[in-house]
Motif scaffolding. Sequence first.
Motif, short mmCIF file in Angstrom:
data_model
loop_
_atom_site.label_atom_id
_atom_site.label_comp_id
_atom_site.label_asym_id
_atom_site.label_seq_id
_atom_site.Cartn_x
_atom_site.Cartn_y
_atom_site.Cartn_z
N ILE A 1 0.84 -1.21 0.00
CA ILE A 1 0.00 0.00 0.00
C ILE A 1 0.87 1.25 0.00
O ILE A 1 0.65 2.19 -0.79
CB ILE A 1 -0.95 0.00 1.22
CG1 ILE A 1 -1.97 -1.14 1.10
CG2 ILE A 1 -1.67 1.34 1.33
CD1 ILE A 1 -2.81 -1.36 2.34
N ILE A 2 1.88 1.28 0.87
CA ILE A 2 2.79 2.43 0.94
C ILE A 2 3.51 2.62 -0.39
O ILE A 2 3.64 3.75 -0.89
CB ILE A 2 3.81 2.24 2.08
CG1 ILE A 2 3.12 2.34 3.44
CG2 ILE A 2 4.94 3.27 1.98
CD1 ILE A 2 4.02 2.03 4.62
N GLY A 3 3.93 1.52 -0.98
CA GLY A 3 4.65 1.60 -2.25
C GLY A 3 3.81 2.20 -3.36
O GLY A 3 4.29 3.03 -4.14
N PHE A 4 2.55 1.84 -3.41
CA PHE A 4 1.69 2.36 -4.47
C PHE A 4 1.27 3.82 -4.23
O PHE A 4 1.02 4.55 -5.18
CB PHE A 4 0.49 1.45 -4.67
CG PHE A 4 0.83 0.21 -5.43
CD1 PHE A 4 1.08 0.25 -6.79
CD2 PHE A 4 0.94 -1.01 -4.78
CE1 PHE A 4 1.42 -0.90 -7.49
CE2 PHE A 4 1.28 -2.17 -5.47
CZ PHE A 4 1.53 -2.11 -6.83
N VAL A 5 1.22 4.22 -2.97
CA VAL A 5 0.99 5.64 -2.66
C VAL A 5 2.16 6.47 -3.19
O VAL A 5 1.99 7.52 -3.82
CB VAL A 5 0.82 5.86 -1.14
CG1 VAL A 5 0.88 7.36 -0.81
CG2 VAL A 5 -0.50 5.27 -0.66
N GLY A 6 3.37 5.98 -2.95
CA GLY A 6 4.57 6.65 -3.46
C GLY A 6 4.59 6.71 -4.97
O GLY A 6 4.99 7.71 -5.57
N THR A 7 4.14 5.65 -5.60
CA THR A 7 4.09 5.60 -7.07
C THR A 7 3.16 6.68 -7.63
O THR A 7 3.50 7.38 -8.59
CB THR A 7 3.61 4.22 -7.55
OG1 THR A 7 4.49 3.22 -7.04
CG2 THR A 7 3.58 4.14 -9.06
N ALA A 8 1.98 6.80 -7.03
CA ALA A 8 1.02 7.81 -7.47
C ALA A 8 1.61 9.21 -7.34
O ALA A 8 1.48 10.05 -8.24
CB ALA A 8 -0.26 7.69 -6.65
N MET A 9 2.29 9.45 -6.20
CA MET A 9 2.93 10.76 -5.98
C MET A 9 4.00 11.03 -7.02
O MET A 9 4.09 12.13 -7.58
CB MET A 9 3.55 10.81 -4.58
CG MET A 9 2.58 10.93 -3.44
SD MET A 9 3.44 10.93 -1.84
CE MET A 9 4.52 12.36 -2.03
N LEU A 10 4.82 10.03 -7.29
CA LEU A 10 5.93 10.19 -8.24
C LEU A 10 5.42 10.52 -9.63
O LEU A 10 5.93 11.43 -10.30
CB LEU A 10 6.76 8.91 -8.28
CG LEU A 10 7.99 8.93 -9.18
CD1 LEU A 10 9.06 9.85 -8.61
CD2 LEU A 10 8.56 7.52 -9.36
N ILE A 11 4.39 9.80 -10.08
CA ILE A 11 3.86 10.01 -11.43
C ILE A 11 3.16 11.36 -11.54
O ILE A 11 3.38 12.12 -12.50
CB ILE A 11 2.89 8.87 -11.80
CG1 ILE A 11 3.66 7.55 -11.93
CG2 ILE A 11 2.16 9.18 -13.10
CD1 ILE A 11 2.78 6.34 -12.15
N TRP B 1 12.23 17.80 -5.20
CA TRP B 1 12.34 17.23 -3.84
C TRP B 1 11.12 16.38 -3.51
O TRP B 1 11.23 15.38 -2.80
CB TRP B 1 12.50 18.36 -2.82
CG TRP B 1 11.27 19.23 -2.65
CD1 TRP B 1 10.97 20.37 -3.32
CD2 TRP B 1 10.18 18.99 -1.74
NE1 TRP B 1 9.76 20.86 -2.91
CE2 TRP B 1 9.26 20.05 -1.94
CE3 TRP B 1 9.90 18.00 -0.80
CZ2 TRP B 1 8.07 20.12 -1.22
CZ3 TRP B 1 8.72 18.08 -0.09
CH2 TRP B 1 7.82 19.14 -0.29
N LEU B 2 9.95 16.75 -4.06
CA LEU B 2 8.75 15.97 -3.79
C LEU B 2 8.82 14.59 -4.48
O LEU B 2 8.35 13.59 -3.93
CB LEU B 2 7.50 16.72 -4.28
CG LEU B 2 6.15 16.15 -3.82
CD1 LEU B 2 6.10 16.05 -2.29
CD2 LEU B 2 4.99 17.01 -4.32
N GLN B 3 9.44 14.56 -5.65
CA GLN B 3 9.67 13.27 -6.31
C GLN B 3 10.65 12.44 -5.50
O GLN B 3 10.54 11.21 -5.44
CB GLN B 3 10.20 13.48 -7.73
CG GLN B 3 9.13 13.88 -8.74
CD GLN B 3 9.71 14.04 -10.12
OE1 GLN B 3 10.58 14.88 -10.35
NE2 GLN B 3 9.24 13.24 -11.07
N GLY B 4 11.60 13.12 -4.88
CA GLY B 4 12.54 12.43 -3.99
C GLY B 4 11.83 11.80 -2.81
O GLY B 4 12.11 10.65 -2.44
#
Length: 294
Positions: A127-137, A271-274
């Motif tokens: 779940i955490i990983g996919f939240v990060g993915t959405a943010m990155l994209i 930095w947000l992508q980071g």
Amino acid sequence: MGGVNSKWFYLFVLSLIWGSSFILIKKALLGLTPYQLGALRVVITGLFLFAMGFKTIKTIKSTDWKWLIISGVLGSFIPSFFFAIAETEIDSAVVSVLNSLVPLNAILLGFAVFKIASTKRQIVGVIIGFVGTAMLILKGADLNPNQNYWYAVFVILSTLMYATNVNIIKKYLQHVKPLTIATGNFVGIFIPAIIVLLFTDFFSEETFSKPDFKMAMVYITILSFFGTALAKILFNKLVHISTPVFASSVTYLMPIVALMWGFLDGETFSWLQGVASIIILLGVYLSHKKKTEV
């Protein structure tokens, strides 16, 4: 070289090789089309693997060939094209971070399709990983409006294929030696790759006369030998001398190498992508952490 030092050495070398693969794809695309690059990657890697493991083919049982071919298509053939297509629109550094979803998807597919049990920690990690993915994209699309971030779908689909491949090997090919699996994979996809290459007008004066063609061939050869053929052997060796959990930590280091290459090549990364990247890697870490792991 001692056992402890050896495993760290292999981990470092693998991180350097796989982390550099994304910039090599980007540079090769300057002189090749995505379909030429994907086909050449399979053909050249196949030649290297046949040279190393051709004798092992005779040990493959007839009942294993179906899974070896499926494994080759999902684990090498289609992703070779999809990653090249994705990098025509998305920075190599972002692609490398998205590639870190492989372990998470392996757990998700293992649970949903292959009925492999998952822990609560692993589910939280996914779940955490996919939240990060959405943010990155989403942030990437905002930061680079000239890039089509829908192409991230090609990377995500590739990670699903990689994850399926891992589960297939675990469930159906556990008894087959790693080099034999790799060689068998490319026996199944070598001819299709040549056919694709023939339809891309690769063997034409127009392709050969491109200014960046020669360097593109250098990049794709390096990528095929180091990034695919040699890396498969090194990773199998790392698993042999350490643990699967330790070996999987290469996932954390690859994006760091790729981000450095991207920065040197002028790619922008906010930095947000980071932060999003760290969230993805945190999810991967949680999904693989074992309480008993030393």
